[in-house]
Design a protein around this motif. Structure first.
Motif, PDB file in Angstrom:
ATOM      1  N   TRP B  24       0.761  -1.155   0.130  1.00 35.68           N
ATOM      2  CA  TRP B  24      -0.028   0.116   0.100  1.00 35.68           C
ATOM      3  C   TRP B  24       0.867   1.302   0.034  1.00 35.68           C
ATOM      4  N   SER B  25       0.397   2.298  -0.723  1.00 32.64           N
ATOM      5  CA  SER B  25       1.179   3.669  -0.671  1.00 32.64           C
ATOM      6  C   SER B  25       2.516   3.370  -1.299  1.00 32.64           C
ATOM      7  N   ALA B  26       2.820   2.700  -2.081  1.00 26.71           N
ATOM      8  CA  ALA B  26       4.009   2.124  -2.555  1.00 26.71           C
ATOM      9  C   ALA B  26       4.837   3.413  -2.933  1.00 26.71           C
ATOM     10  N   VAL B  33       3.822  -3.236   3.409  1.00 25.54           N
ATOM     11  CA  VAL B  33       3.493  -4.293   2.791  1.00 25.54           C
ATOM     12  C   VAL B  33       2.300  -5.327   3.486  1.00 25.54           C
ATOM     13  N   ALA B  34       1.336  -5.250   2.761  1.00 25.26           N
ATOM     14  CA  ALA B  34       0.178  -6.140   3.283  1.00 25.26           C
ATOM     15  C   ALA B  34      -0.014  -7.590   2.742  1.00 25.26           C
ATOM     16  N   LEU B  35       0.719  -7.722   1.746  1.00 24.95           N
ATOM     17  CA  LEU B  35       0.590  -9.324   1.301  1.00 24.95           C
ATOM     18  C   LEU B  35       1.937  -9.595   0.473  1.00 24.95           C
ATOM     19  N   GLY B  52      -7.041 -15.796   9.227  1.00 21.35           N
ATOM     20  CA  GLY B  52      -5.706 -14.971   9.648  1.00 21.35           C
ATOM     21  C   GLY B  52      -5.887 -13.929  10.751  1.00 21.35           C
ATOM     22  N   PRO B  53      -5.089 -13.453  11.297  1.00 17.84           N
ATOM     23  CA  PRO B  53      -5.071 -12.359  12.148  1.00 17.84           C
ATOM     24  C   PRO B  53      -5.546 -11.022  11.789  1.00 17.84           C
ATOM     25  N   SER B  54      -5.975 -10.275  12.322  1.00 19.66           N
ATOM     26  CA  SER B  54      -6.671  -9.082  11.967  1.00 19.66           C
ATOM     27  C   SER B  54      -5.436  -8.192  10.953  1.00 19.66           C
ATOM     28  N   GLY B  55      -5.575  -7.450  10.232  1.00 12.64           N
ATOM     29  CA  GLY B  55      -4.576  -6.862   9.592  1.00 12.64           C
ATOM     30  C   GLY B  55      -3.490  -7.684   8.738  1.00 12.64           C
ATOM     31  N   CYS B  56      -3.770  -8.859   8.566  1.00  9.10           N
ATOM     32  CA  CYS B  56      -2.905  -9.844   7.774  1.00  9.10           C
ATOM     33  C   CYS B  56      -3.076  -9.459   6.321  1.00  9.10           C
ATOM     34  N   GLY B  57      -4.187  -8.939   5.757  1.00  8.35           N
ATOM     35  CA  GLY B  57      -4.141  -8.811   4.447  1.00  8.35           C
ATOM     36  C   GLY B  57      -5.351  -9.533   3.666  1.00  8.35           C
ATOM     37  N   LYS B  58      -6.417 -10.081   4.307  1.00  8.03           N
ATOM     38  CA  LYS B  58      -7.407 -10.949   3.983  1.00  8.03           C
ATOM     39  C   LYS B  58      -8.483 -10.229   2.965  1.00  8.03           C
ATOM     40  N   SER B  59      -8.715  -8.857   3.755  1.00 11.05           N
ATOM     41  CA  SER B  59      -9.739  -7.892   2.683  1.00 11.05           C
ATOM     42  C   SER B  59      -8.620  -7.501   1.309  1.00 11.05           C
TER      43      SER B  59
HETATM   44  N1  LIG Z   1      -6.803   1.335   1.186  1.00  8.89           N
HETATM   45  C1  LIG Z   1      -5.571   1.189   1.965  1.00  8.89           C
HETATM   46  N2  LIG Z   1      -4.526   2.099   1.944  1.00  8.89           N
HETATM   47  C2  LIG Z   1      -3.704   1.658   2.865  1.00  8.89           C
HETATM   48  N3  LIG Z   1      -3.438   0.768   3.455  1.00  8.89           N
HETATM   49  C3  LIG Z   1      -4.406  -0.123   3.402  1.00  8.89           C
HETATM   50  C4  LIG Z   1      -5.500   0.002   2.757  1.00  8.89           C
HETATM   51  N4  LIG Z   1      -6.337  -1.045   3.307  1.00  8.89           N
HETATM   52  C5  LIG Z   1      -5.690  -1.814   3.886  1.00  8.89           C
HETATM   53  N5  LIG Z   1      -4.644  -1.151   4.220  1.00  8.89           N
HETATM   54  C6  LIG Z   1      -3.484  -2.003   5.084  1.00  8.89           C
HETATM   55  O1  LIG Z   1      -3.057  -3.364   4.687  1.00  8.89           O
HETATM   56  C7  LIG Z   1      -3.115  -4.027   5.520  1.00  8.89           C
HETATM   57  C8  LIG Z   1      -4.113  -5.136   5.551  1.00  8.89           C
HETATM   58  O2  LIG Z   1      -5.358  -4.754   5.737  1.00  8.89           O
HETATM   59  P1  LIG Z   1      -6.674  -5.580   5.261  1.00  8.89           P
HETATM   60  O3  LIG Z   1      -7.781  -4.708   5.698  1.00  8.89           O
HETATM   61  O4  LIG Z   1      -6.471  -6.492   4.226  1.00  8.89           O
HETATM   62  O5  LIG Z   1      -6.619  -6.661   6.555  1.00  8.89           O
HETATM   63  P2  LIG Z   1      -7.758  -7.533   7.126  1.00  8.89           P
HETATM   64  O6  LIG Z   1      -6.954  -9.037   7.028  1.00  8.89           O
HETATM   65  O7  LIG Z   1      -8.778  -7.925   6.021  1.00  8.89           O
HETATM   66  O8  LIG Z   1      -8.135  -7.297   8.683  1.00  8.89           O
HETATM   67  P3  LIG Z   1      -9.377  -7.634   9.304  1.00  8.89           P
HETATM   68  O9  LIG Z   1      -9.636  -9.154   9.603  1.00  8.89           O
HETATM   69  O10 LIG Z   1      -9.122  -6.699  10.496  1.00  8.89           O
HETATM   70  O11 LIG Z   1     -10.589  -6.952   8.298  1.00  8.89           O
HETATM   71  C9  LIG Z   1      -3.488  -3.271   7.141  1.00  8.89           C
HETATM   72  O12 LIG Z   1      -2.150  -2.973   7.802  1.00  8.89           O
HETATM   73  C10 LIG Z   1      -4.005  -1.868   6.476  1.00  8.89           C
HETATM   74  O13 LIG Z   1      -3.767  -0.918   7.363  1.00  8.89           O
END
Ligand SMILES: Nc1ncnc2c1ncn2[C@@H]1O[C@H](COP(=O)(O)OP(=O)(O)OP(=O)(O)O)[C@@H](O)[C@H]1O
Ligand SMILES: [Mg+2]
Lengths: 315, 271
Positions: B24-26, B33-35, B52-59
């Motif tokens: 993100w925001s490269a 790095v999210a993934l 996966g734990p919260s914030g690991c990049g599933k979304s």
């Molecule tokens: N639009 C965005 N811009 C910048 N960073 C982002 C954006 N969306 C997510 N991130 C970052 O990417 C990482 C992964 O976010 P993501 O939402 O994919 O996690 P997640 O696994 O879905 O977490 P959760 O289980 O809490 O929903 C986080 O560190 C988040 O801060």
């Protein structure tokens, strides 16, 4: 609230159902009064607030602190209505050989003046709203439009509308056109910037939903962005309404034919404080009424926006 | 790496991720790095659960597969085509509510059909059928803010189904529901899934949900998310949540998750 005024409901077996629709029993029994009551109470507080202000003024006059020649209290400047109203006969005033007492009746003259000023505000506001929303959307839609227009718009937005007055006269001379031009120019730049800010604030999720469903750029703008910014834009319009009234008065004081601004100018030149305050009272009333109309429009048009005011008042 | 102009993956694969990474925001000082290095093959009609734990990049991964965001590394293919833009074939149900507040429930559900220009009568009928599946036909003419949170999420599910997607991406769709409603929605989702033959990628934090639904459970590491392991579940449906096999699976998944969640917390405390 209504349960308190109808103690019979309190003991109902279906008290829970009654609590779910607290207004239902009241409206059934007093359909008109029930609906009028909140309006009347709001009108009452408005009158109380204005009355308080006028009362203080009257007391100052009675104590000889406020000089009636400079600060005539309400009963003086409102009391001499026919006397004041004949000055509103502004169209005839400038014509040679026409007496002050000819032309429309005093009431008619006041009405013509109010309608003339009000129409300028309304037309100016409409043109400014349509133009600025169109340009604002175009700026976000086409990168080229943004590059060509946004710097100029940002540069011109802090310029005071008064500075545009000579331009209005150079371009349009005297008449309705320069007054309307002034309203448009005073509101246009701010409203373009406000439109852009509103577009940037649209929820990403809503746009993404439309994208996953295969919406084109045009469909995303037409079906998501425009409805989503509508509530904010109407608020912007309401905030700019008072600005429009101010600008119209300034423009009219340059001489347009009929108009409240011109009456103020006349009052100043003939040193007539009663006429000044009478006109100020009229302008205040008109501003209040036009804001009320916009608020009604907002409620009708934006049926989906939840009313938070009730929650805030309950705090 | 070979030339990318050819289609290296057969059109029989529903989704193929190869070395997928997202920063993100490269290029800015906020870059993170999210993934990283995600390799995943999803067969048509397969039900995948992502844990996966919260914030690991599933979304983030679902956004990439939906085509809403560009990958930073690697490639994603769907049915033999490179994913570059969103497509109605891949419906995403968002983690947060995303109904249009100015449209009624049925207009929301049929929004995608109106984009395709279908007539109102056909749209309303399609919306009615989709709403029937989520048990909300009575709410057709309501506005979203008149619904409860769980009802809104069911409308979002109906909206995705109305598009008849080949891949259904679901980001914690039932997180806001109570246990009983969630169980009902899971049964209903399995019905719909069987009928539609769509592939499902389903994000959840509930291990029970993974055990009840998945053909394969994909477990992510803490941020930056990588695939830690993939646990296949070979159990006929409907599954008995109290069977010995379910019990054992729950234990296995819980232990796999615990290590990652501990790591995620340790990392956040260090920051
Ligand atoms: N639009 C965005 N811009 C910048 N960073 C982002 C954006 N969306 C997510 N991130 C970052 O990417 C990482 C992964 O976010 P993501 O939402 O994919 O996690 P997640 O696994 O879905 O977490 P959760 O289980 O809490 O929903 C986080 O560190 C988040 O801060
Ligand atoms: Mg998420």
């Amino acid at each position: 609230m209504s349960t308190a005024s109808h103690p019979a409901d309190a003991g109902d077996t279906d008290g829970a159902a009654a609590a779910g629709t607290p207004n239902a029993p009241a409206t059934r029994r007093l359909p008109l009064a029930g609906r009028l009551a909140p309006v009347l109470s709001r009108l009452g507080t408005t009158l109380l607030s204005v009355g308080l202000f006028c009362g203080i003024w009257e007391i100052l006059w009675a104590l000889d602190i406020a000089d009636p020649k400079l600060l005539p209290p309400p009963h003086i400047f409102l009391g001499s209505f026919p006397e004041q109203a004949k000055f509103f006969n502004t169209a005839q005033r400038w014509q040679i050989g026409v007496g002050l007492n000819t032309g429309p009746s005093p009431q008619g003259a006041v009405l013509i003046t109010i309608l003339a000023s009000g129409a300028r505000v309304l037309v100016g506001l409409l043109i400014a709203a349509v133009l600025s929303i169109a340009i604002g959307v175009a700026i976000r839609y086409f990168a080229a439009v943004e590059k060509l227009t946004l710097p100029t718009i940002t540069l011109l937005s802090p310029v005071s509308p008064i500075a545009w007055l000579p331009v209005a006269i150079f371009l349009f001379g005297i008449g309705n056109a320069p007054a309307i031009f002034m309203v448009v120019i005073a509101l246009f730049f701010h409203m373009v910037l406000a439109t852009i800010a509103q577009i940037d604030g649209v929820s990403r999720n809503l746009i993404n939903v439309a994208r996953t469903m295969g919406a084109s750029k045009r469909q995303i703008y037409g079906r998501v962005i425009v409805p989503a910014i509508l509530p904010g834009m109407l608020m912007v319009l309401r905030l700019n309404l008072f600005g429009a009234w101010m600008v119209v008065l300034v423009a009219e004081s340059t001489g347009v034919g009929y108009g409240l601004g011109q009456v103020i100018m006349l009052a100043r030149n003939t040193f007539n404080p009663s006429l000044v305050f009478f006109t100020i009272a009229l302008i205040g009333l008109l501003g209040f009424l036009s804001d009320w109309v916009l608020r009604l429009l907002q409620k009708k048009l934006l049926y989906w926006v939840p009313q938070t005011a009730g929650v805030l008042r309950g705090l | 790496m070979a030339s990318r102009s050819t289609k290296p993956f057969s059109s029989r694969d529903a989704v193929v991720c190869r070395g997928v990474g997202k920063t993100w925001s490269a290029g800015t000082d906020r870059a993170h790095v999210a993934l990283r290095d995600v390799d995943l093959d999803v067969a048509p009609g397969e039900f995948i659960v992502l844990l996966g734990p919260s914030g690991c990049g599933k979304s983030t991964l679902l956004y990439l597969i939906a085509g809403l965001e560009d990958t930073s590394d690697g490639e994603i293919w769907a049915f033999g085509d490179r994913v570059a833009t969103p497509s109605p074939d891949r419906s995403l149900i968002f983690q947060e509510t995303s109904l249009f507040p100015w449209l009624t429930v049925w207009q929301n559900v049929s929004f995608g059909l109106s984009i395709r220009g279908e007539p109102a009568a056909a749209r309303k009928e399609a919306a009615r059928q989709a709403l029937q599946r989520v048990g909300l036909v009575e709410a057709m003419d309501k506005r979203p803010d008149e619904l409860s949170g769980g009802m809104r999420q069911r409308v979002a599910v109906a909206r995705a189904l109305a598009m008849r997607p080949k891949v259904l991406l679901m980001d914690e769709p039932f997180a806001a529901l109570d246990v009983q409603t969630r169980a009902k929605m899971q049964d209903f989702l399995l019905d719909v899934w069987r009928d539609s033959e769509a592939s499902v990628l389903f994000v959840t934090h509930h291990i029970d949900e993974a055990v009840a639904l998945a053909d394969r459970v994909v477990i992510f590491t803490a941020r930056p998310g990588r695939i830690k392991t993939i646990v296949p579940i070979d159990m006929p449906r409907p599954r008995d949540p109290f069977s010995a096999q379910s019990e054992a699976l729950r234990k296995e998944l819980t232990e796999l998750m615990r290590a990652e969640v501990d790591r995620a917390f340790a990392e956040q405390e260090a920051v």
